[in-house]
Design a protein around this motif. Structure first.
Motif, PDB file in Angstrom:
ATOM      1  N   ALA A 148     -28.171 -24.869-109.215  1.00 47.95           N
ATOM      2  CA  ALA A 148     -29.041 -25.940-108.719  1.00 47.95           C
ATOM      3  C   ALA A 148     -29.809 -26.560-109.883  1.00 47.95           C
ATOM      4  CB  ALA A 148     -30.009 -25.402-107.674  1.00 47.95           C
ATOM      5  N   LEU A 149     -30.223 -25.758-110.829  1.00 45.19           N
ATOM      6  CA  LEU A 149     -30.916 -26.290-112.010  1.00 45.19           C
ATOM      7  C   LEU A 149     -29.979 -27.166-112.835  1.00 45.19           C
ATOM      8  CD1 LEU A 149     -33.024 -23.241-113.246  1.00 45.19           C
ATOM      9  CD2 LEU A 149     -33.872 -25.345-112.240  1.00 45.19           C
ATOM     10  N   GLU A 150     -28.746 -26.749-112.987  1.00 37.71           N
ATOM     11  CA  GLU A 150     -27.778 -27.545-113.733  1.00 37.71           C
ATOM     12  C   GLU A 150     -27.528 -28.886-113.042  1.00 37.71           C
ATOM     13  OE1 GLU A 150     -26.466 -27.049-116.720  1.00 37.71           O
ATOM     14  OE2 GLU A 150     -27.706 -25.256-116.857  1.00 37.71           O
ATOM     15  N   GLU A 151     -27.455 -28.874-111.713  1.00 37.92           N
ATOM     16  CA  GLU A 151     -27.267 -30.124-110.967  1.00 37.92           C
ATOM     17  C   GLU A 151     -28.446 -31.067-111.188  1.00 37.92           C
ATOM     18  OE1 GLU A 151     -26.556 -29.333-106.827  1.00 37.92           O
ATOM     19  OE2 GLU A 151     -24.875 -27.993-107.276  1.00 37.92           O
ATOM     20  N   LEU A 152     -29.667 -30.476-111.162  1.00 39.81           N
ATOM     21  CA  LEU A 152     -30.859 -31.289-111.397  1.00 39.81           C
ATOM     22  C   LEU A 152     -30.857 -31.874-112.805  1.00 39.81           C
ATOM     23  CD1 LEU A 152     -33.665 -29.198-109.659  1.00 39.81           C
ATOM     24  CD2 LEU A 152     -32.754 -31.398-108.924  1.00 39.81           C
ATOM     25  N   ARG A 153     -30.436 -31.131-113.802  1.00 36.75           N
ATOM     26  CA  ARG A 153     -30.363 -31.635-115.175  1.00 36.75           C
ATOM     27  C   ARG A 153     -29.337 -32.771-115.277  1.00 36.75           C
ATOM     28  NH1 ARG A 153     -30.560 -25.806-117.887  1.00 36.75           N
ATOM     29  NH2 ARG A 153     -32.815 -25.577-117.978  1.00 36.75           N
ATOM     30  N   GLU A 158     -28.284 -38.624-115.701  1.00 33.48           N
ATOM     31  CA  GLU A 158     -27.757 -39.863-115.128  1.00 33.48           C
ATOM     32  C   GLU A 158     -28.864 -40.900-114.962  1.00 33.48           C
ATOM     33  OE1 GLU A 158     -25.638 -39.201-111.491  1.00 33.48           O
ATOM     34  OE2 GLU A 158     -24.395 -37.648-112.409  1.00 33.48           O
ATOM     35  N   VAL A 159     -30.013 -40.416-114.468  1.00 32.86           N
ATOM     36  CA  VAL A 159     -31.141 -41.325-114.277  1.00 32.86           C
ATOM     37  C   VAL A 159     -31.586 -41.872-115.618  1.00 32.86           C
ATOM     38  CG1 VAL A 159     -33.571 -41.449-113.552  1.00 32.86           C
ATOM     39  CG2 VAL A 159     -31.887 -40.300-112.111  1.00 32.86           C
ATOM     40  N   ARG A 160     -31.632 -41.047-116.650  1.00 36.09           N
ATOM     41  CA  ARG A 160     -32.026 -41.499-117.980  1.00 36.09           C
ATOM     42  C   ARG A 160     -31.044 -42.559-118.510  1.00 36.09           C
ATOM     43  NH1 ARG A 160     -33.749 -35.999-121.084  1.00 36.09           N
ATOM     44  NH2 ARG A 160     -35.839 -35.864-120.219  1.00 36.09           N
ATOM     45  N   THR A 161     -29.792 -42.257-118.345  1.00 33.01           N
ATOM     46  CA  THR A 161     -28.816 -43.231-118.847  1.00 33.01           C
ATOM     47  C   THR A 161     -28.922 -44.550-118.110  1.00 33.01           C
ATOM     48  OG1 THR A 161     -27.120 -42.274-117.410  1.00 33.01           O
ATOM     49  CG2 THR A 161     -27.148 -41.567-119.708  1.00 33.01           C
TER      50      THR A 161
END
Length: 179
Positions: A148-153, A158-161
């Motif tokens: 779940a942490l990896e998915e959040l990262r 994606e949001v940053r890009t």
């Protein structure tokens, strides 16, 4: 030198037995000199011993109803003194055996108590560790999983890009170069 290989208690008991032999000799001498000792302590057991011994020998040889003459007083006193001396040595030796047995039993009991205490301490430690394990398992279940942490990262990247694509700022260029 190893002290445990030669216990002092056994040496002590051996010393007591060695001292009992001269003690028995002194008792024999006193029995020969004292009329009271000779008459009431030495003669009756000596006459009984003589009677049993002779009766047994006569029965073995086949003589059944033969009367047995008592020992004369001097021979009975000598035999009684010898019996008394041997009885003294036997009693001291038996006492040493009883004391050694008692000492061994005490040591065995102490050893068992120590083992029981160690066992109880280990059981307490296992119980404490079981409670700690349960607590850690509960904490681990309460924490989000690693996937779940990896998915959040990944979503954050994606949001940053997307934000960086919309706004070309030096921060975004530095963040994209770190990838």
């Amino acid at each position: 030198m190893v002290v445990g290989a030669f216990p002092m208690a056994k040496l002590f008991y051996l010393g007591i037995r060695q001292v009992s032999k001269p003690l028995a000799n002194r008792i024999k001498e006193a029995a020969r000199r004292s009329e009271f000792f000779k008459t009431y302590i030495c003669l009756p057991p000596a006459q009984l011993y003589h009677w049993v011994e002779m009766r047994t020998k006569m029965r073995i040889m086949g003589f059944r109803g033969t009367a047995i003459k008592p020992l004369n007083e001097e021979a009975a006193a000598e035999l009684g003194a010898e019996l008394l001396g041997e009885a003294t040595i036997f009693i001291v030796g038996g006492g040493c055996l009883v004391l050694e047995y008692w000492r061994h039993q005490t040591q065995q009991r102490n050893k068992e108590e120590e083992q029981k205490a160690a066992w109880n301490a280990l059981q307490d430690e296992v119980g404490r560790l079981a409670l700690a394990l349960e607590t850690l398992q509960a904490q681990a279940q309460a924490m989000p999983s690693l996937s779940a942490l990896e998915e959040l990262r990944a979503e954050l990247r994606e949001v940053r890009t997307q934000v960086c694509n919309e706004h070309s700022t030096p921060k975004c260029q530095a963040a994209s170069s770190k990838k």
